[in-house]
Design a protein around this motif. Structure first.
Motif, PDB file in Angstrom:
ATOM      1  N   PHE A  52      42.038 -72.429 121.293  1.00  0.00           N
ATOM      2  CA  PHE A  52      42.328 -71.810 119.999  1.00  0.00           C
ATOM      3  C   PHE A  52      41.166 -70.885 119.676  1.00  0.00           C
ATOM      4  O   PHE A  52      40.019 -71.219 119.896  1.00  0.00           O
ATOM      5  N   GLY A  53      41.461 -69.711 119.163  1.00  0.00           N
ATOM      6  CA  GLY A  53      40.427 -68.725 118.889  1.00  0.00           C
ATOM      7  C   GLY A  53      39.355 -69.155 117.925  1.00  0.00           C
ATOM      8  O   GLY A  53      38.261 -68.633 117.932  1.00  0.00           O
ATOM      9  N   GLU A  54      39.634 -70.145 117.097  1.00  0.00           N
ATOM     10  CA  GLU A  54      38.667 -70.565 116.096  1.00  0.00           C
ATOM     11  C   GLU A  54      37.739 -71.674 116.597  1.00  0.00           C
ATOM     12  O   GLU A  54      36.794 -72.033 115.926  1.00  0.00           O
ATOM     13  N   ASP A  55      38.033 -72.256 117.759  1.00  0.00           N
ATOM     14  CA  ASP A  55      37.249 -73.390 118.239  1.00  0.00           C
ATOM     15  C   ASP A  55      35.839 -72.980 118.636  1.00  0.00           C
ATOM     16  O   ASP A  55      35.541 -71.828 118.905  1.00  0.00           O
ATOM     17  N   THR A  56      34.971 -73.979 118.695  1.00  0.00           N
ATOM     18  CA  THR A  56      33.557 -73.796 118.980  1.00  0.00           C
ATOM     19  C   THR A  56      33.326 -73.134 120.338  1.00  0.00           C
ATOM     20  O   THR A  56      33.923 -73.510 121.336  1.00  0.00           O
ATOM     21  N   GLU A  68      36.392 -70.750 138.195  1.00  0.00           N
ATOM     22  CA  GLU A  68      37.437 -71.516 138.862  1.00  0.00           C
ATOM     23  C   GLU A  68      38.420 -71.971 137.795  1.00  0.00           C
ATOM     24  O   GLU A  68      38.036 -72.603 136.813  1.00  0.00           O
ATOM     25  N   VAL A  69      39.695 -71.627 137.955  1.00  0.00           N
ATOM     26  CA  VAL A  69      40.721 -72.019 136.991  1.00  0.00           C
ATOM     27  C   VAL A  69      41.143 -73.455 137.288  1.00  0.00           C
ATOM     28  O   VAL A  69      41.571 -73.761 138.401  1.00  0.00           O
ATOM     29  N   VAL A  70      40.991 -74.338 136.280  1.00  0.00           N
ATOM     30  CA  VAL A  70      41.349 -75.744 136.475  1.00  0.00           C
ATOM     31  C   VAL A  70      42.581 -76.160 135.672  1.00  0.00           C
ATOM     32  O   VAL A  70      43.138 -77.218 135.914  1.00  0.00           O
ATOM     33  N   ASP A  71      43.006 -75.329 134.720  1.00  0.00           N
ATOM     34  CA  ASP A  71      44.201 -75.626 133.926  1.00  0.00           C
ATOM     35  C   ASP A  71      44.624 -74.350 133.210  1.00  0.00           C
ATOM     36  O   ASP A  71      43.840 -73.407 133.093  1.00  0.00           O
ATOM     37  N   THR A  72      45.865 -74.305 132.739  1.00  0.00           N
ATOM     38  CA  THR A  72      46.349 -73.174 131.954  1.00  0.00           C
ATOM     39  C   THR A  72      47.168 -73.688 130.782  1.00  0.00           C
ATOM     40  O   THR A  72      47.656 -74.823 130.794  1.00  0.00           O
ATOM     41  N   TRP A  73      47.319 -72.839 129.762  1.00  0.00           N
ATOM     42  CA  TRP A  73      48.100 -73.187 128.577  1.00  0.00           C
ATOM     43  C   TRP A  73      48.589 -71.895 127.939  1.00  0.00           C
ATOM     44  O   TRP A  73      47.864 -70.896 127.907  1.00  0.00           O
ATOM     45  N   THR A  74      49.814 -71.912 127.455  1.00  0.00           N
ATOM     46  CA  THR A  74      50.370 -70.765 126.733  1.00  0.00           C
ATOM     47  C   THR A  74      50.742 -71.218 125.326  1.00  0.00           C
ATOM     48  O   THR A  74      51.460 -72.205 125.166  1.00  0.00           O
ATOM     49  N   SER A  75      50.263 -70.485 124.321  1.00  0.00           N
ATOM     50  CA  SER A  75      50.545 -70.839 122.931  1.00  0.00           C
ATOM     51  C   SER A  75      51.998 -70.538 122.602  1.00  0.00           C
ATOM     52  O   SER A  75      52.651 -69.759 123.308  1.00  0.00           O
ATOM     53  N   LEU A  77      52.999 -68.589 120.486  1.00  0.00           N
ATOM     54  CA  LEU A  77      53.087 -67.153 120.221  1.00  0.00           C
ATOM     55  C   LEU A  77      52.900 -66.318 121.486  1.00  0.00           C
ATOM     56  O   LEU A  77      52.936 -65.093 121.440  1.00  0.00           O
ATOM     57  N   GLY A  78      52.661 -66.985 122.619  1.00  0.00           N
ATOM     58  CA  GLY A  78      52.556 -66.282 123.888  1.00  0.00           C
ATOM     59  C   GLY A  78      51.157 -65.967 124.371  1.00  0.00           C
ATOM     60  O   GLY A  78      50.994 -65.380 125.432  1.00  0.00           O
ATOM     61  N   ALA A  79      50.121 -66.338 123.626  1.00  0.00           N
ATOM     62  CA  ALA A  79      48.747 -66.111 124.092  1.00  0.00           C
ATOM     63  C   ALA A  79      48.474 -67.066 125.249  1.00  0.00           C
ATOM     64  O   ALA A  79      48.702 -68.262 125.137  1.00  0.00           O
ATOM     65  N   ARG A  80      47.999 -66.522 126.365  1.00  0.00           N
ATOM     66  CA  ARG A  80      47.746 -67.336 127.543  1.00  0.00           C
ATOM     67  C   ARG A  80      46.263 -67.642 127.671  1.00  0.00           C
ATOM     68  O   ARG A  80      45.425 -66.757 127.529  1.00  0.00           O
ATOM     69  N   TRP A  81      45.963 -68.892 127.949  1.00  0.00           N
ATOM     70  CA  TRP A  81      44.598 -69.368 128.082  1.00  0.00           C
ATOM     71  C   TRP A  81      44.407 -70.009 129.442  1.00  0.00           C
ATOM     72  O   TRP A  81      45.342 -70.566 130.007  1.00  0.00           O
ATOM     73  N   ALA A  82      43.193 -69.954 129.958  1.00  0.00           N
ATOM     74  CA  ALA A  82      42.845 -70.625 131.205  1.00  0.00           C
ATOM     75  C   ALA A  82      41.634 -71.509 130.952  1.00  0.00           C
ATOM     76  O   ALA A  82      40.661 -71.075 130.334  1.00  0.00           O
ATOM     77  N   LYS A  83      41.722 -72.761 131.407  1.00  0.00           N
ATOM     78  CA  LYS A  83      40.546 -73.625 131.372  1.00  0.00           C
ATOM     79  C   LYS A  83      39.788 -73.344 132.655  1.00  0.00           C
ATOM     80  O   LYS A  83      40.336 -73.461 133.752  1.00  0.00           O
ATOM     81  N   VAL A  84      38.548 -72.941 132.510  1.00  0.00           N
ATOM     82  CA  VAL A  84      37.764 -72.505 133.658  1.00  0.00           C
ATOM     83  C   VAL A  84      36.451 -73.260 133.741  1.00  0.00           C
ATOM     84  O   VAL A  84      35.974 -73.833 132.761  1.00  0.00           O
TER      85      VAL A  84
END
Length: 109
Positions: A52-56, A68-75, A77-84
């Motif tokens: 989330f854009g507001e997180d620390t 290294e991409v270890v996980d992914t998530w799509t909000s 609203l369609g915003a795509r995030w990668a846990k790296v």
């Protein structure tokens, strides 16, 4: 003239802010876990605790940093995030995938 509620206006405003980030890709590919190296294509990318854009912010990856991409998530609203995991600093957290570009392992030395 139609009047929309405050909640609906907030959702629309968030959509306007997040959709360009979701479709302005540093790469046309979605981050895939274990699919070669990814690197930061923007000047810098905040590494956050959650997707989330507001997180620390817990770290910063700079242009050219390998991740290294270890996980992914799509909000919703369609915003795509990668846990790296940022190779240089070993910090692990979430970044917008539009700030990443793909490097195929076959091109690695």
């Amino acid at each position: 003239m139609a009047v929309i509620g405050r909640a609906a206006a907030t959702v629309v405003a968030l959509g306007i802010l997040l959709v360009p980030a979701a479709v302005t890709a540093g790469s046309d590919r979605l981050p895939e876990v274990g699919a070669g190296w990814w690197e930061v294509s923007a000047n810098a990318a905040n590494v956050r605790v959650d997707h989330f854009g507001e997180d620390t912010v817990i770290g910063l990856a700079t242009s050219g940093d390998r991740v290294e991409v270890v996980d992914t998530w799509t909000s919703p609203l369609g915003a795509r995030w990668a846990k790296v995991m940022v190779v240089r600093t070993r910090v692990s957290g979430w970044v917008l995938w539009s700030l990443l570009t793909h490097r195929d392992r076959s091109t690695e030395p």
